[in-house]
Design an enzyme around this catalytic site. Structure first.
Site, PDB file in Angstrom:
ATOM      1  N   ASN A 103       0.853  -1.194   0.000  1.00 51.28           N
ATOM      2  CA  ASN A 103       0.000   0.000   0.000  1.00 51.28           C
ATOM      3  C   ASN A 103       0.883   1.237   0.000  1.00 51.28           C
ATOM      4  O   ASN A 103       2.015   1.205   0.482  1.00 51.28           O
ATOM      5  CB  ASN A 103      -0.866  -0.002   1.268  1.00 51.28           C
ATOM      6  CG  ASN A 103      -1.781   1.210   1.357  1.00 51.28           C
ATOM      7  OD1 ASN A 103      -2.433   1.579   0.381  1.00 51.28           O
ATOM      8  ND2 ASN A 103      -1.823   1.853   2.521  1.00 51.28           N
ATOM      9  N   HIS A 105       0.822   5.124   1.485  1.00 42.00           N
ATOM     10  CA  HIS A 105       0.127   5.929   2.487  1.00 42.00           C
ATOM     11  C   HIS A 105       0.754   7.321   2.517  1.00 42.00           C
ATOM     12  O   HIS A 105       1.987   7.454   2.530  1.00 42.00           O
ATOM     13  CB  HIS A 105       0.248   5.265   3.868  1.00 42.00           C
ATOM     14  CG  HIS A 105      -0.452   6.039   4.931  1.00 42.00           C
ATOM     15  ND1 HIS A 105      -1.821   6.037   5.074  1.00 42.00           N
ATOM     16  CD2 HIS A 105       0.033   6.876   5.881  1.00 42.00           C
ATOM     17  CE1 HIS A 105      -2.154   6.823   6.069  1.00 42.00           C
ATOM     18  NE2 HIS A 105      -1.057   7.358   6.584  1.00 42.00           N
ATOM     19  N   SER A 132       4.802   6.806   2.396  1.00 45.06           N
ATOM     20  CA  SER A 132       5.415   5.521   2.723  1.00 45.06           C
ATOM     21  C   SER A 132       4.763   4.432   1.887  1.00 45.06           C
ATOM     22  O   SER A 132       3.540   4.422   1.713  1.00 45.06           O
ATOM     23  CB  SER A 132       5.184   5.168   4.199  1.00 45.06           C
ATOM     24  OG  SER A 132       5.606   6.203   5.056  1.00 45.06           O
ATOM     25  N   ASP A 141      -2.352   0.472   8.379  1.00 42.85           N
ATOM     26  CA  ASP A 141      -1.126   1.253   8.154  1.00 42.85           C
ATOM     27  C   ASP A 141       0.001   0.873   9.128  1.00 42.85           C
ATOM     28  O   ASP A 141       0.857   1.690   9.460  1.00 42.85           O
ATOM     29  CB  ASP A 141      -1.418   2.767   8.251  1.00 42.85           C
ATOM     30  CG  ASP A 141      -2.448   3.220   7.225  1.00 42.85           C
ATOM     31  OD1 ASP A 141      -2.479   2.646   6.125  1.00 42.85           O
ATOM     32  OD2 ASP A 141      -3.224   4.147   7.527  1.00 42.85           O
TER      33      ASP A 141
HETATM   34  C1  GAR Z   1      -2.925   9.088  -2.390  1.00 43.03           C
HETATM   35  O1  GAR Z   1      -2.402  10.249  -1.804  1.00 43.03           O
HETATM   36  C2  GAR Z   1      -2.673   7.881  -1.513  1.00 43.03           C
HETATM   37  O2  GAR Z   1      -1.448   7.935  -0.836  1.00 43.03           O
HETATM   38  C3  GAR Z   1      -3.822   7.983  -0.547  1.00 43.03           C
HETATM   39  O3  GAR Z   1      -4.919   8.391  -1.319  1.00 43.03           O
HETATM   40  C4  GAR Z   1      -4.447   9.140  -2.436  1.00 43.03           C
HETATM   41  C5  GAR Z   1      -4.992   8.516  -3.688  1.00 43.03           C
HETATM   42  O4  GAR Z   1      -4.740   9.323  -4.799  1.00 43.03           O
HETATM   43  N1  GAR Z   1      -4.068   6.756   0.100  1.00 43.03           N
HETATM   44  C6  GAR Z   1      -4.564   6.668   1.332  1.00 43.03           C
HETATM   45  O5  GAR Z   1      -4.874   7.619   1.991  1.00 43.03           O
HETATM   46  C7  GAR Z   1      -4.721   5.239   1.825  1.00 43.03           C
HETATM   47  N2  GAR Z   1      -5.137   5.250   3.193  1.00 43.03           N
HETATM   48  P1  GAR Z   1      -4.791   8.706  -6.257  1.00 43.03           P
HETATM   49  O6  GAR Z   1      -6.165   8.044  -6.388  1.00 43.03           O
HETATM   50  O7  GAR Z   1      -4.670   9.888  -7.152  1.00 43.03           O
HETATM   51  O8  GAR Z   1      -3.675   7.742  -6.398  1.00 43.03           O
END
Ligand code: GAR
Length: 201
Positions: A103, A105, A132, A141
């Site tokens: 994943n 994060h 991360s 997480d």
């Molecule tokens: C990203 O910033 C990712 O790190 C986060 O959501 C966003 C997705 O953007 N993920 C989390 O918060 C997971 N808990 P994207 O759809 O443009 O890749």
């Protein structure tokens, strides 16, 4: 490695993973982009990679995760990259895919697990923030960290500015980390060395 990318929204990390995976010699191959939301913007950005929707809304966790698993197996998936997948996965599903699921994060774990990481980083007054890539384990997480990228928190930052600075790092860190864990060898944005990226003005 036959890889599924799981998304819930706009899919910018998915786009960066797909672009990297198209390079010759990249060790992971995209065989499926799967969303738990039928209106995820990223579903329109997968090119020739097959898509699937397994709806999570209004369903018991067990039924959702059983179908998720069935669809992944039907596509011959060997490895999962969660990329903005905003549904917490239960222990049974996580244990079944443990060691085969990573994943990204938007914080420097173990700080700011969970949601609203950029607002919480600003409120806490940290001077360094980032993202991360980690193995997915039953605790949210909490899995072992694979790679991190750090950015400064600048005095004029609001949540959007900080999120954009972190997201730019996510887009290079995640493809490098996926290559490392699926290929068993470093494939770094800037050459050899430890898998950590830094911000450059
Ligand atoms: C990203 O910033 C990712 O790190 C986060 O959501 C966003 C997705 O953007 N993920 C989390 O918060 C997971 N808990 P994207 O759809 O443009 O890749």
């Amino acid at each position: 490695m036959r890889t599924a990318i799981l998304i819930s929204g706009r899919g910018s990390n998915m786009v960066s993973l797909l672009a990297a995976m198209a390079a010759p010699g990249y060790p992971a191959r995209p065989v499926l982009v799967l969303s738990n939301r039928e209106n995820a913007g990223g579903l329109a950005l997968t090119g020739s990679v097959p898509t699937a929707v397994v709806t999570s809304r209004g369903r018991e966790r067990e039924a959702f995760e059983a179908e998720l698993d069935r669809v992944l197996v039907a596509h011959g998936v060997e490895f999962i990259a969660l990329a903005g997948f905003m549904r917490v996965l239960g222990e049974g599903f996580v244990r079944r895919w443990q060691g085969k699921m990573i994943n990204i994060h938007p914080s420097l774990l173990p700080s700011f697990r969970g949601l609203d990481t950029h607002a919480r980083a600003l409120a806490a007054g940290v001077r360094l923030h980032g993202c991360s890539v980690h193995w997915v384990s039953p605790g949210v997480d909490e899995g072992a960290i694979i790679a991190q990228a750090a950015v400064p928190v600048l005095p004029a930052d609001d949540e959007a500015a900080l999120a954009a600075r972190v997201l730019a790092q996510e887009h290079s860190l995640y493809p490098a980390a996926l290559a490392m864990v699926t290929g068993g060898q470093p494939m770094l944005p800037g050459g050899d060395g430890a898998l950590a990226c830094g911000w450059a003005p």
